[in-house]
Write a protein that holds these residues in place. Sequence first.
Motif, PDB file in Angstrom:
ATOM      1  N   ARG A 126      -5.926  20.326 -47.886  1.00  0.00           N
ATOM      2  CA  ARG A 126      -7.235  20.797 -47.400  1.00  0.00           C
ATOM      3  C   ARG A 126      -8.247  20.857 -48.532  1.00  0.00           C
ATOM      4  O   ARG A 126      -9.403  20.464 -48.365  1.00  0.00           O
ATOM      5  CB  ARG A 126      -7.113  22.170 -46.737  1.00  0.00           C
ATOM      6  CG  ARG A 126      -6.517  22.132 -45.355  1.00  0.00           C
ATOM      7  CD  ARG A 126      -6.701  23.457 -44.614  1.00  0.00           C
ATOM      8  NE  ARG A 126      -6.238  24.619 -45.348  1.00  0.00           N
ATOM      9  CZ  ARG A 126      -5.018  25.141 -45.267  1.00  0.00           C
ATOM     10  NH1 ARG A 126      -4.119  24.581 -44.486  1.00  0.00           N
ATOM     11  NH2 ARG A 126      -4.698  26.209 -45.951  1.00  0.00           N
ATOM     12  N   LEU A 127      -7.829  21.354 -49.691  1.00  0.00           N
ATOM     13  CA  LEU A 127      -8.741  21.442 -50.827  1.00  0.00           C
ATOM     14  C   LEU A 127      -9.192  20.058 -51.283  1.00  0.00           C
ATOM     15  O   LEU A 127     -10.369  19.838 -51.566  1.00  0.00           O
ATOM     16  CB  LEU A 127      -8.083  22.200 -51.984  1.00  0.00           C
ATOM     17  CG  LEU A 127      -7.896  23.693 -51.759  1.00  0.00           C
ATOM     18  CD1 LEU A 127      -6.989  24.271 -52.836  1.00  0.00           C
ATOM     19  CD2 LEU A 127      -9.242  24.397 -51.753  1.00  0.00           C
ATOM     20  N   ARG A 128      -8.258  19.108 -51.365  1.00  0.00           N
ATOM     21  CA  ARG A 128      -8.623  17.754 -51.790  1.00  0.00           C
ATOM     22  C   ARG A 128      -9.561  17.088 -50.784  1.00  0.00           C
ATOM     23  O   ARG A 128     -10.526  16.445 -51.181  1.00  0.00           O
ATOM     24  CB  ARG A 128      -7.376  16.908 -52.022  1.00  0.00           C
ATOM     25  CG  ARG A 128      -6.724  17.254 -53.355  1.00  0.00           C
ATOM     26  CD  ARG A 128      -5.612  16.317 -53.712  1.00  0.00           C
ATOM     27  NE  ARG A 128      -4.426  16.762 -52.978  1.00  0.00           N
ATOM     28  CZ  ARG A 128      -3.596  15.982 -52.339  1.00  0.00           C
ATOM     29  NH1 ARG A 128      -3.776  14.689 -52.323  1.00  0.00           N
ATOM     30  NH2 ARG A 128      -2.556  16.471 -51.717  1.00  0.00           N
ATOM     31  N   VAL A 129      -9.302  17.253 -49.493  1.00  0.00           N
ATOM     32  CA  VAL A 129     -10.170  16.672 -48.458  1.00  0.00           C
ATOM     33  C   VAL A 129     -11.583  17.240 -48.561  1.00  0.00           C
ATOM     34  O   VAL A 129     -12.568  16.531 -48.395  1.00  0.00           O
ATOM     35  CB  VAL A 129      -9.576  16.916 -47.052  1.00  0.00           C
ATOM     36  CG1 VAL A 129     -10.586  16.645 -45.954  1.00  0.00           C
ATOM     37  CG2 VAL A 129      -8.335  16.068 -46.861  1.00  0.00           C
ATOM     38  N   ASP A 130     -11.682  18.536 -48.886  1.00  0.00           N
ATOM     39  CA  ASP A 130     -12.986  19.198 -49.001  1.00  0.00           C
ATOM     40  C   ASP A 130     -13.624  19.016 -50.375  1.00  0.00           C
ATOM     41  O   ASP A 130     -14.660  19.613 -50.662  1.00  0.00           O
ATOM     42  CB  ASP A 130     -12.860  20.688 -48.698  1.00  0.00           C
ATOM     43  CG  ASP A 130     -12.593  20.963 -47.227  1.00  0.00           C
ATOM     44  OD1 ASP A 130     -12.853  20.062 -46.400  1.00  0.00           O
ATOM     45  OD2 ASP A 130     -12.118  22.060 -46.900  1.00  0.00           O
ATOM     46  N   GLY A 131     -12.998  18.220 -51.250  1.00  0.00           N
ATOM     47  CA  GLY A 131     -13.571  17.950 -52.571  1.00  0.00           C
ATOM     48  C   GLY A 131     -13.216  18.963 -53.632  1.00  0.00           C
ATOM     49  O   GLY A 131     -13.819  18.988 -54.697  1.00  0.00           O
ATOM     50  N   GLY A 132     -12.233  19.823 -53.355  1.00  0.00           N
ATOM     51  CA  GLY A 132     -11.815  20.820 -54.340  1.00  0.00           C
ATOM     52  C   GLY A 132     -10.994  20.196 -55.455  1.00  0.00           C
ATOM     53  O   GLY A 132     -10.292  19.215 -55.254  1.00  0.00           O
ATOM     54  N   ASP A 133     -11.123  20.741 -56.639  1.00  0.00           N
ATOM     55  CA  ASP A 133     -10.368  20.261 -57.798  1.00  0.00           C
ATOM     56  C   ASP A 133      -9.081  21.061 -57.927  1.00  0.00           C
ATOM     57  O   ASP A 133      -9.111  22.243 -58.235  1.00  0.00           O
ATOM     58  CB  ASP A 133     -11.203  20.399 -59.060  1.00  0.00           C
ATOM     59  CG  ASP A 133     -10.481  19.924 -60.310  1.00  0.00           C
ATOM     60  OD1 ASP A 133      -9.398  19.304 -60.203  1.00  0.00           O
ATOM     61  OD2 ASP A 133     -11.005  20.165 -61.408  1.00  0.00           O
ATOM     62  N   THR A 134      -7.950  20.426 -57.684  1.00  0.00           N
ATOM     63  CA  THR A 134      -6.649  21.086 -57.815  1.00  0.00           C
ATOM     64  C   THR A 134      -5.830  20.441 -58.928  1.00  0.00           C
ATOM     65  O   THR A 134      -4.617  20.472 -58.900  1.00  0.00           O
ATOM     66  CB  THR A 134      -5.861  21.026 -56.494  1.00  0.00           C
ATOM     67  OG1 THR A 134      -5.609  19.655 -56.161  1.00  0.00           O
ATOM     68  CG2 THR A 134      -6.601  21.700 -55.360  1.00  0.00           C
ATOM     69  N   SER A 135      -6.513  19.860 -59.902  1.00  0.00           N
ATOM     70  CA  SER A 135      -5.805  19.135 -60.955  1.00  0.00           C
ATOM     71  C   SER A 135      -5.162  20.054 -61.998  1.00  0.00           C
ATOM     72  O   SER A 135      -4.291  19.607 -62.742  1.00  0.00           O
ATOM     73  CB  SER A 135      -6.750  18.159 -61.651  1.00  0.00           C
ATOM     74  OG  SER A 135      -7.815  18.855 -62.279  1.00  0.00           O
ATOM     75  N   ALA A 136      -5.562  21.315 -62.051  1.00  0.00           N
ATOM     76  CA  ALA A 136      -4.969  22.249 -63.006  1.00  0.00           C
ATOM     77  C   ALA A 136      -3.628  22.725 -62.451  1.00  0.00           C
ATOM     78  O   ALA A 136      -3.568  23.580 -61.574  1.00  0.00           O
ATOM     79  CB  ALA A 136      -5.894  23.436 -63.247  1.00  0.00           C
ATOM     80  N   ARG A 137      -2.547  22.124 -62.950  1.00  0.00           N
ATOM     81  CA  ARG A 137      -1.204  22.421 -62.435  1.00  0.00           C
ATOM     82  C   ARG A 137      -0.260  22.793 -63.578  1.00  0.00           C
ATOM     83  O   ARG A 137      -0.404  22.311 -64.687  1.00  0.00           O
ATOM     84  CB  ARG A 137      -0.628  21.225 -61.690  1.00  0.00           C
ATOM     85  CG  ARG A 137      -1.429  20.877 -60.466  1.00  0.00           C
ATOM     86  CD  ARG A 137      -0.810  19.712 -59.726  1.00  0.00           C
ATOM     87  NE  ARG A 137      -1.664  19.334 -58.617  1.00  0.00           N
ATOM     88  CZ  ARG A 137      -1.596  19.866 -57.408  1.00  0.00           C
ATOM     89  NH1 ARG A 137      -0.692  20.772 -57.132  1.00  0.00           N
ATOM     90  NH2 ARG A 137      -2.414  19.490 -56.449  1.00  0.00           N
TER      91      ARG A 137
END
Length: 59
Positions: free
Chosen positions: A16-27
């Motif tokens: 959902r975050l990726r589809v909405d343009g959210g940055d989830t690259s900090a893993r």
Amino acid sequence: MCIAFNRAEYEALDERLRVDGGDTSARVRPASGARGWAPENSCFTGLDDNVIEARYYET
């Protein structure tokens, strides 16, 4: 803030975050937490600019 999910919920949130343009690259893999070692966690910024950490634990 850190929110713990099961794996399916974690993956659904990530999608959902990726589809909405959210940055989830900090893993972090693996990540230590209150319930022991989590296989993965990610951080993202909420609408109010707070950093939110999401993780899942194996059951």
